[in-house]
Write a protein that holds these residues in place. Structure first.
Motif, mmCIF file in Angstrom:
data_model
loop_
_atom_site.group_PDB
_atom_site.id
_atom_site.type_symbol
_atom_site.label_atom_id
_atom_site.label_comp_id
_atom_site.label_asym_id
_atom_site.label_seq_id
_atom_site.Cartn_x
_atom_site.Cartn_y
_atom_site.Cartn_z
ATOM 1 N N THR A 69 99.352 86.788 25.490
ATOM 2 C CA THR A 69 99.836 87.327 24.218
ATOM 3 C C THR A 69 98.915 88.447 23.763
ATOM 4 O OG1 THR A 69 100.718 85.159 23.643
ATOM 5 C CG2 THR A 69 100.453 86.725 21.852
ATOM 6 N N PHE A 70 99.531 89.549 23.324
ATOM 7 C CA PHE A 70 98.803 90.704 22.817
ATOM 8 C C PHE A 70 99.355 91.073 21.452
ATOM 9 C CE2 PHE A 70 98.441 90.908 27.370
ATOM 10 C CZ PHE A 70 97.111 91.257 27.570
ATOM 11 N N LEU A 71 98.456 91.421 20.536
ATOM 12 C CA LEU A 71 98.839 91.855 19.210
ATOM 13 C C LEU A 71 98.566 93.352 19.102
ATOM 14 C CD1 LEU A 71 98.384 90.092 15.905
ATOM 15 C CD2 LEU A 71 97.592 92.442 16.088
ATOM 16 N N ILE B 279 114.084 100.262 17.314
ATOM 17 C CA ILE B 279 114.570 98.891 17.114
ATOM 18 C C ILE B 279 115.315 98.400 18.354
ATOM 19 C CG2 ILE B 279 116.168 97.455 15.763
ATOM 20 C CD1 ILE B 279 113.562 98.103 14.289
ATOM 21 N N GLU B 280 116.123 99.260 18.942
ATOM 22 C CA GLU B 280 116.851 98.893 20.165
ATOM 23 C C GLU B 280 115.881 98.545 21.286
ATOM 24 O OE1 GLU B 280 119.667 101.181 23.352
ATOM 25 O OE2 GLU B 280 120.079 101.540 21.235
ATOM 26 N N TYR B 281 114.839 99.336 21.441
ATOM 27 C CA TYR B 281 113.832 99.084 22.474
ATOM 28 C C TYR B 281 113.129 97.750 22.244
ATOM 29 C CZ TYR B 281 109.581 99.556 25.240
ATOM 30 O OH TYR B 281 108.552 99.321 26.125
ATOM 31 N N ILE B 282 112.661 97.517 21.020
ATOM 32 C CA ILE B 282 111.942 96.280 20.710
ATOM 33 C C ILE B 282 112.869 95.072 20.826
ATOM 34 C CG2 ILE B 282 110.703 95.033 18.881
ATOM 35 C CD1 ILE B 282 109.075 97.287 20.258
ATOM 36 N N ALA B 283 114.113 95.197 20.365
ATOM 37 C CA ALA B 283 115.086 94.089 20.472
ATOM 38 C C ALA B 283 115.354 93.748 21.934
ATOM 39 C CB ALA B 283 116.377 94.449 19.751
ATOM 40 N N ASN B 284 115.437 94.754 22.789
ATOM 41 C CA ASN B 284 115.652 94.519 24.214
ATOM 42 C C ASN B 284 114.454 93.786 24.820
ATOM 43 O OD1 ASN B 284 117.029 94.762 26.737
ATOM 44 N ND2 ASN B 284 115.693 96.479 27.244
ATOM 45 N N LYS C 56 114.637 90.145 23.831
ATOM 46 C CA LYS C 56 115.601 89.393 24.670
ATOM 47 C C LYS C 56 115.003 89.041 26.023
ATOM 48 C CE LYS C 56 119.695 91.444 22.608
ATOM 49 N NZ LYS C 56 120.755 92.452 22.770
ATOM 50 N N GLN C 57 114.106 89.900 26.526
ATOM 51 C CA GLN C 57 113.450 89.658 27.815
ATOM 52 C C GLN C 57 112.238 88.735 27.701
ATOM 53 O OE1 GLN C 57 112.578 93.337 30.010
ATOM 54 N NE2 GLN C 57 114.109 94.360 28.751
ATOM 55 N N GLY C 58 111.890 88.349 26.471
ATOM 56 C CA GLY C 58 110.723 87.508 26.264
ATOM 57 C C GLY C 58 109.407 88.266 26.257
ATOM 58 N N LYS C 59 109.471 89.599 26.160
ATOM 59 C CA LYS C 59 108.257 90.415 26.178
ATOM 60 C C LYS C 59 107.750 90.752 24.783
ATOM 61 C CE LYS C 59 109.428 92.365 30.640
ATOM 62 N NZ LYS C 59 109.743 93.584 31.403
ATOM 63 N N VAL C 60 108.582 90.577 23.765
ATOM 64 C CA VAL C 60 108.162 90.724 22.379
ATOM 65 C C VAL C 60 108.470 89.419 21.658
ATOM 66 C CG1 VAL C 60 108.746 91.818 20.179
ATOM 67 C CG2 VAL C 60 108.299 93.228 22.160
ATOM 68 N N VAL C 61 107.481 88.885 20.968
ATOM 69 C CA VAL C 61 107.653 87.649 20.208
ATOM 70 C C VAL C 61 108.209 87.971 18.826
ATOM 71 C CG1 VAL C 61 106.473 85.629 19.246
ATOM 72 C CG2 VAL C 61 105.758 86.568 21.467
ATOM 73 N N MET C 62 107.594 88.928 18.159
ATOM 74 C CA MET C 62 108.033 89.352 16.825
ATOM 75 C C MET C 62 107.325 90.635 16.473
ATOM 76 S SD MET C 62 105.925 86.772 14.275
ATOM 77 C CE MET C 62 106.504 85.295 15.073
ATOM 78 N N GLY C 63 107.773 91.274 15.418
ATOM 79 C CA GLY C 63 107.125 92.490 14.961
ATOM 80 C C GLY C 63 107.758 92.972 13.677
ATOM 81 N N VAL D 65 102.796 95.497 12.907
ATOM 82 C CA VAL D 65 102.302 94.696 14.017
ATOM 83 C C VAL D 65 103.475 94.352 14.931
ATOM 84 C CG1 VAL D 65 101.394 92.396 14.609
ATOM 85 C CG2 VAL D 65 100.385 93.686 12.732
ATOM 86 N N ILE D 66 103.213 94.347 16.222
ATOM 87 C CA ILE D 66 104.158 93.837 17.216
ATOM 88 C C ILE D 66 103.377 92.896 18.125
ATOM 89 C CG2 ILE D 66 105.760 94.366 19.092
ATOM 90 C CD1 ILE D 66 106.000 97.200 17.866
ATOM 91 N N ILE D 67 103.934 91.729 18.387
ATOM 92 C CA ILE D 67 103.296 90.760 19.273
ATOM 93 C C ILE D 67 104.040 90.761 20.603
ATOM 94 C CG2 ILE D 67 102.685 88.341 19.619
ATOM 95 C CD1 ILE D 67 102.524 88.148 16.532
ATOM 96 N N PHE D 68 103.304 91.132 21.654
ATOM 97 C CA PHE D 68 103.846 91.241 23.008
ATOM 98 C C PHE D 68 103.405 90.070 23.868
ATOM 99 C CE2 PHE D 68 103.563 95.669 21.606
ATOM 100 C CZ PHE D 68 104.767 96.201 22.036
#
Length: 91
Positions: A3-5, A24-29, A32-39, A49-52
């Motif tokens: 996990t990276f912040l 938003i489209e990029y982060i939402a995608n 869906k792939q499990g590469k972003v937790v939230m942001g 903040v974005i959590i990867f």
């Protein structure tokens, strides 16, 4: 996966509306792939903040640098930190 912040600041708030939908489209995608937790942005609109989730720091930076907000210099002062999540536990 690690996990990276990412903490960032808005460098060009005037460009934010122009590139918001692609961002938003990029982060939402990635979510869906499990590469972003939230942001999301801070309530004072100075940054956010974005959590990867990525195998390593290099892979996390690749995700960051592919974001339209980064490409178009909407955000800067990028601070990526490996984060040891205690709660909730993956166990």
């Amino acid at each position: 996966m690690t996990t990276f912040l990412l903490q960032f600041a808005y460098d060009r708030r005037d460009l934010r509306p122009t590139f918001r939908d692609p961002h938003i489209e990029y982060i939402a995608n990635l979510h869906k792939q499990g590469k972003v937790v939230m942001g999301g942005p801070f309530t004072d609109a100075t940054g956010g903040v974005i959590i990867f989730r990525a195998p390593d720091e290099a892979a996390a930076w690749q995700l960051v640098h592919a974001d339209p907000y980064v490409i178009e210099n909407v955000i800067g002062d990028l601070r990526l930190r490996e984060w040891s999540v205690t709660v909730p536990s993956d166990e």
